[in-house]
Scaffold this motif. Structure first.
Motif, mmCIF file in Angstrom:
data_model
loop_
_atom_site.group_PDB
_atom_site.id
_atom_site.type_symbol
_atom_site.label_atom_id
_atom_site.label_comp_id
_atom_site.label_asym_id
_atom_site.label_seq_id
_atom_site.Cartn_x
_atom_site.Cartn_y
_atom_site.Cartn_z
ATOM 1 N N SER A 183 0.744 -1.280 -0.099
ATOM 2 C CA SER A 183 -0.045 0.000 0.049
ATOM 3 C C SER A 183 0.956 1.285 -0.010
ATOM 4 O O SER A 183 0.450 2.481 -0.710
ATOM 5 C CB SER A 183 -0.820 0.027 1.162
ATOM 6 O OG SER A 183 -0.362 -0.317 2.283
ATOM 7 N N ARG A 184 1.607 1.170 0.713
ATOM 8 C CA ARG A 184 2.663 2.468 0.825
ATOM 9 C C ARG A 184 3.322 2.711 -0.763
ATOM 10 O O ARG A 184 3.193 4.007 -1.284
ATOM 11 C CB ARG A 184 3.765 2.021 1.612
ATOM 12 C CG ARG A 184 4.571 3.297 1.799
ATOM 13 C CD ARG A 184 5.939 3.290 3.039
ATOM 14 N NE ARG A 184 5.368 2.768 4.064
ATOM 15 C CZ ARG A 184 6.173 2.746 5.267
ATOM 16 N NH1 ARG A 184 7.477 2.680 5.064
ATOM 17 N NH2 ARG A 184 5.858 1.888 6.282
ATOM 18 N N GLN A 185 3.572 1.624 -1.283
ATOM 19 C CA GLN A 185 4.078 1.620 -2.572
ATOM 20 C C GLN A 185 3.139 2.263 -3.580
ATOM 21 O O GLN A 185 3.347 3.263 -4.376
ATOM 22 C CB GLN A 185 4.746 0.371 -3.078
ATOM 23 C CG GLN A 185 5.493 0.467 -4.238
ATOM 24 C CD GLN A 185 7.013 1.023 -4.222
ATOM 25 O OE1 GLN A 185 7.554 0.524 -3.113
ATOM 26 N NE2 GLN A 185 7.307 2.051 -4.878
ATOM 27 N N ILE A 186 1.997 1.660 -3.529
ATOM 28 C CA ILE A 186 0.995 2.242 -4.622
ATOM 29 C C ILE A 186 0.396 3.600 -4.145
ATOM 30 O O ILE A 186 0.509 4.402 -5.180
ATOM 31 C CB ILE A 186 -0.153 1.514 -4.642
ATOM 32 C CG1 ILE A 186 -1.000 1.306 -3.255
ATOM 33 C CG2 ILE A 186 0.084 -0.069 -5.176
ATOM 34 C CD1 ILE A 186 -2.269 0.367 -3.418
ATOM 35 N N PHE A 187 0.422 4.075 -3.005
ATOM 36 C CA PHE A 187 0.219 5.426 -2.678
ATOM 37 C C PHE A 187 1.104 6.356 -3.311
ATOM 38 O O PHE A 187 0.789 7.389 -3.842
ATOM 39 C CB PHE A 187 -0.073 5.640 -1.419
ATOM 40 C CG PHE A 187 -1.394 5.371 -0.827
ATOM 41 C CD1 PHE A 187 -2.634 6.014 -1.379
ATOM 42 C CD2 PHE A 187 -1.857 4.140 -0.152
ATOM 43 C CE1 PHE A 187 -3.779 5.680 -0.976
ATOM 44 C CE2 PHE A 187 -3.043 3.937 0.349
ATOM 45 C CZ PHE A 187 -4.124 4.599 -0.289
#
Lengths: 296, 570
Positions: A65-69
């Motif tokens: 999730s951190r990566q996609i945000f």
């Protein structure tokens, strides 16, 4: 606002649009509450189990999730900046072209790509950037080793932004060109008489003339910070570049429609919408303050 | 993807072994003479006052019944006037059963069909019956959206389908059963689809005077030669070595370009749940053997022996069809697709298959596929769940060439012969019950007939067709691609399956567990990204160990526990 009787037909004309909006944008909003449920289609909203913020907790635990945000915001911001500057530069240059016929031709040709679909362009760009594509052939001439652009997390964001700008700059330049025509020619004459060079004229007449337009477009674009363009990325990415190009929308698509995790996908989407909403409000406030732009 | 679509279309070759070896399995509905299952015509087990067994199974419904379905559109061109919904096949089955099949929606291709089903599930708007895959079945059971078919199957299932299900030792039905209730009517697939063979441009191999590959080193030499020695002889360095797919391995039923065979040669079975040396159940993608396979692949990729762009193609078959590669892995049916297209583009292309690379002991090792991977399900609340069972009865009876209505069957056969339409593509459900050794059996029969050991007149229509096409292909090679496809698939692919001893590794578990439902997607993504990145060199081989640790932490351990419980609990 003053109303006249003969406004009626305008109101009728807007009805299909409102129906469309209600059906596809407003009604679905109520279903966002499935983000707080363990939603099961068979039982519907009313029959599914409420699980509070569990989906959100899980969302923030996901390693992805951190990566996609980050990817979403990173790509969107780059696009916003590039899509402000490039069309402006282009409009300024085009404005200097004195041959009217040539100007119109260039303008028409550069905004054509705006009407092509990403499905088609993705295939074309794949060829252009492939190992034996034009770009690598060009690299070869200068003795540079071929690069696998589509597989490289270093290059891929640049390709995403670059191709997006290529597709849209002609179209975006139209607004600037309109603003440029709005500048009073008297100002240029006066500057000319005062002995200003073309560059000076650009600096002191043209740029101040389009300043409000730039500020307005810039602040309005803030609302798009969470939109990195699903169409484009979905058609161009592959598992090798998930790390740099997987964005919220593509992730929601895979999780929601491929893996059937409706609630989780909704939670991601809702989270994105909330942030987008805040940004839209902020951009509206900024736009009304700096560019005197108001809707309400 | 097109490959998957073709896999389905493929069934045209795969079907119809008329007489089964389904002997010895008694079943509830009937008698003891299970040695052959040809007695449908007699209806011999109807004794007593109430109807039972096959009388009930094939009985027309008293009132006309409407059954709405989701339909997968085939490529076949029907005669004008006929539609996907109303054609010679649908009329025949409606006449037999009094069940009118209407299409709620239609979709072309496997991917589109899957999306439509997902959408139907998401919007809780199911047709009365449709075919779903394993995950969709799971979801439907979980959401309480489908009917319990136990009673309908028990009462209305024909002896034939029960016999075929019995040949799987109950595995097929168990797969569609949850809490003792049967929620779907599963297909029974053929074993031949599981092994991934090495397909090579034999003309390139001969031109470069290379021997047939056996070991990993042979394969490496061939790949190197194909890259460097201009096998297509056009003076340009435009050929690549081994082809791959962004999925890396398929795990169950492979499509073109999976590296399954490489992993198999190292005794690694990614995507399969297997038992390790000490008898514990482990996830095949996490065993240390994978690391060796990945190291080998990474080395090849680095040295340019694997197509540098393999992960980027939208459609995996592109380089094969374009004849840029002469080396890839794929199951026996490759000649149907994509090789026919390769040969159409370059008639010099001469494809051969090998069971290679072998493991250190000289054995060919392969994972196997699940017995069943799709299911007919019936919407909860549909009044006539037995209609789906009855439909399955009649079209399976026709498919297995046991339909007693010889006149109508002849009409259908003639129609098929005349138009090239495959009747089976117009069954209401794209779901076949086959004997698992169908391909090997047909290959052996055709070979025997060519040697004159058996009379081809005794063949069922599909074997006869393969036989005819094989002869036609011998006489006029590559003239008629429709003949080339089955001829080569059997002659090249079928031969290996029939003659090559293989060490077959079966998965112990194919379903989903509780934790898998929420975590599996994340774990799969982690797996595929790690494998891909190691191969293309974005990550060192040692990253495999980090992957295993992370996999376990992110739910893998919990899932392994659940799978172990599920397997041992059976």
């Amino acid at each position: 606002m003053r109303r006249k009787k003969n406004d009626l037909h305008y109101n009728v004309m807007v009805l299909p649009g409102i129906a469309f909006l209600a059906l596809f944008s407003i009604v679905p909003m109520f279903y966002a509450i499935m983000a707080f449920q363990n939603f099961k289609p068979g039982r519907g909203i009313s029959g599914s189990e409420w699980i509070g913020l569990e989906n959100f907790t899980y969302l923030f635990q996901l390693p992805d999730s951190r990566q996609i945000f980050f990817n979403t915001i990173f790509l969107a911001v780059l696009k916003i900046i590039a899509n402000l500057i490039v069309p402006l530069l282009f409009a300024l240059l085009l404005n200097e072209v004195r041959v009217r016929f040539l100007r119109k031709w260039i303008q028409t040709i550069v905004y054509l790509p705006h009407f092509l679909s990403w499905v088609l362009l993705a295939t074309i760009f794949f060829d252009v950037f492939s190992l034996d594509g034009i770009v690598n052939k060009l690299f070869g001439v200068f003795g540079i080793d071929p690069v696998l652009f589509y597989a490289s997390n270093k290059w891929f964001p640049a390709i995403i932004v670059g191709t997006d700008v290529w597709k849209e700059f002609g179209f975006n330049a139209i607004v600037y060109l309109a603003a440029l025509t709005g500048i009073n020619p008297v100002l240029y004459e006066a500057a000319d008489i005062d002995g200003a060079s073309r560059f000076r004229q650009l600096w002191h007449v043209t740029l101040p003339g389009v300043r409000t337009t730039v500020v307005l477009l810039g602040t309005l674009a803030l609302g798009n910070v969470m939109n990195a363009n699903f169409d484009q990325i979905f058609n161009m990415y592959n598992p090798l570049v998930y790390q740099s190009a997987d964005i919220i929308d593509t992730y929601v698509y895979r999780v929601g429609l491929n893996d059937l995790q409706y609630s989780l996908a909704t939670a991601v989407g809702l989270f994105k919408s909330v942030i987008s909403f805040i940004l839209v409000v902020v951009s509206y406030v900024l736009a009304s303050r700096f560019a005197n732009y108001r809707i309400f | 993807m097109k490959a998957k679509l073709l896999l389905t279309a493929l069934t045209l070759s795969v079907a119809l072994t008329a007489c089964g070896d389904n002997g010895g399995n008694g079943n509830q509905s009937s008698d003891s003479n299970a040695g052959t299952s040809n007695e449908q015509t007699s209806g011999g087990n109807a004794s007593g006052n109430t109807k039972s067994g096959d009388d009930l199974a094939y009985e027309k419904t008293a009132e006309p019944v409407t059954l709405s379905i989701g339909f997968k559109i085939p490529d076949d061109k029907l005669k004008s006037g006929d539609t996907n919904e109303n054609n010679i096949a649908s009329r025949y089955f409606e006449g037999l059963t009094n069940i009118k099949v209407v299409h709620s929606w239609e979709a072309k291709g496997d991917d589109a069909f899957k999306q439509k089903v997902n959408l139907a599930i998401a919007s809780n708007d199911l047709p009365d019956a449709m075919v779903v895959d394993r995950n969709q079945l799971r979801k439907l059971i979980d959401n309480d959206m489908i009917e319990d078919l136990s009673d309908s199957y028990e009462k209305y299932g024909s002896k034939l389908i029960k016999d075929i299900y019995d040949t799987t030792d109950g595995m097929a039905l168990a797969d569609a059963t949850s809490d003792g209730k049967l929620y779907g009517l599963p297909n029974v697939g053929i074993e031949a689809d599981a092994p991934s063979l090495l397909w090579i441009r034999q003309d390139w191999l001969d031109k470069l005077k290379l021997p047939a590959p056996k070991t990993m080193d042979d394969l490496e030499k061939i790949a190197k030669a194909f890259v460097e020695q201009d096998p297509d002889g056009n003076g340009k360095a435009d050929t690549v070595g081994l082809e791959g797919d962004k999925a890396v391995v398929y795990g169950q039923k492979p499509n073109p370009n999976g590296f399954d065979a490489i992993f198999g040669a190292f005794h690694a079975f990614p995507k399969n749940w297997i038992k390790d040396a000490s008898g514990n159940i482990v996830y095949g993608s996490t065993t240390p053997e994978n690391k060796e396979a990945l190291a080998k692949l990474a080395e090849w990729y680095k040295n340019g022996l694997i197509d540098k762009q393999f992960a980027l193609y939208k459609e995996t078959q592109e380089p094969i069809v374009a004849n840029k590669t002469g080396l890839f892995f794929g199951p026996w049916w490759m000649p149907y697709f994509p090789l026919a297209d390769s040969v159409t583009n370059d008639t010099k292309a001469d494809w051969k298959a090998y069971a290679a690379p072998l493991d250190a002991d000289g054995k060919f090792v392969t994972h196997m596929a699940p017995v069943t991977d799709r299911y007919i399900v019936v919407r909860k609340g549909y009044d006539h769940p037995e209609a789906a069972v009855k439909m399955l009865n009649v079209f399976t009876r026709y498919e297995r060439r046991q339909d007693p209505n010889t006149e109508e069957v002849k009409k259908l056969d003639d129609y098929a012969a005349e138009t090239g339409v495959h009747i089976r593509n117009f069954y209401p459900f794209d779901l076949l019950l086959d004997y698992s050794d169908a391909v090997v059996k047909r290959y052996n029969d055709v070979q025997k007939a060519i040697k004159g050991e058996i009379d081809p007149a005794t063949f069922d229509p599909d074997t006869k067709q393969v036989y005819d096409f094989t002869l036609a292909e011998k006489e006029n090679p590559k003239k008629n691609m429709d003949a080339w496809k089955p001829a080569k698939a059997y002659e090249v692919g079928g031969a290996i399956l029939a003659n090559q001893p293989m060490e077959k590794v079966y998965s112990v578990f194919y379903g989903m567990t509780r934790t898998m439902e929420t975590k599996w997607a994340t774990l799969e993504k982690l797996e595929i990204e790690t494998f891909l990145k190691i191969i293309v060199g974005d990550l060192p081989v040692s990253a495999f160990d980090d992957f295993v640790a992370q996999w376990k932490k992110l739910g893998g351990d919990q899932i392994t526990k659940e799978v172990t419980e599920a397997v041992n609990g059976k």
